[in-house]
Design a protein around this motif. Structure first.
Motif, PDB file in Angstrom:
ATOM      1  N   TYR A  61      50.414  90.927   6.751  1.00  0.00           N
ATOM      2  CA  TYR A  61      51.577  90.569   5.812  1.00  0.00           C
ATOM      3  C   TYR A  61      51.594  88.970   5.412  1.00  0.00           C
ATOM      4  O   TYR A  61      50.989  88.401   5.908  1.00  0.00           O
ATOM      5  N   ASP A  71      59.572  89.942   3.675  1.00  0.00           N
ATOM      6  CA  ASP A  71      58.530  90.883   4.734  1.00  0.00           C
ATOM      7  C   ASP A  71      59.213  91.439   5.995  1.00  0.00           C
ATOM      8  O   ASP A  71      60.140  90.658   6.474  1.00  0.00           O
ATOM      9  N   SER A 109      59.232  95.186   8.846  1.00  0.00           N
ATOM     10  CA  SER A 109      58.824  96.404   9.360  1.00  0.00           C
ATOM     11  C   SER A 109      59.516  96.887  10.410  1.00  0.00           C
ATOM     12  O   SER A 109      60.004  96.076  11.249  1.00  0.00           O
ATOM     13  N   ARG A 164      61.624  90.944  10.693  1.00  0.00           N
ATOM     14  CA  ARG A 164      61.832  90.455   9.407  1.00  0.00           C
ATOM     15  C   ARG A 164      61.667  88.908   8.927  1.00  0.00           C
ATOM     16  O   ARG A 164      61.537  88.400  10.265  1.00  0.00           O
TER      17      ARG A 164
END
Length: 65
Positions: A36, A42, A44, A58
């Protein structure tokens, strides 16, 4: 920037199981962070060893939660 990790585990699990699962989450996702850009936005989902979603990580701006 701020890195936020939220994980929820079943309160009925033994503490040792919870610690083991959390350790797995930290190792697995920590090892994948290089995939990332680590910029705000960003993030997940994170999963336990049974592949159930147990939380998210995050990246936010410093002034965001």
């Amino acid at each position: 920037m701020k890195f936020v990790l939220e994980v929820t585990f079943d309160d009925g699990q033994p503490a040792q199981t919870t610690a083991s699962e959390l350790g797995r989450v930290l190792r697995y996702w920590g090892g994948n962070l290089h995939h990332y850009a680590l910029q705000p936005g960003d993030g997940s989902a994170v999963y336990d060893s049974a592949h159930r979603e147990v939380g998210r990580w995050r990246i936010t701006a410093d002034d965001e939660g």
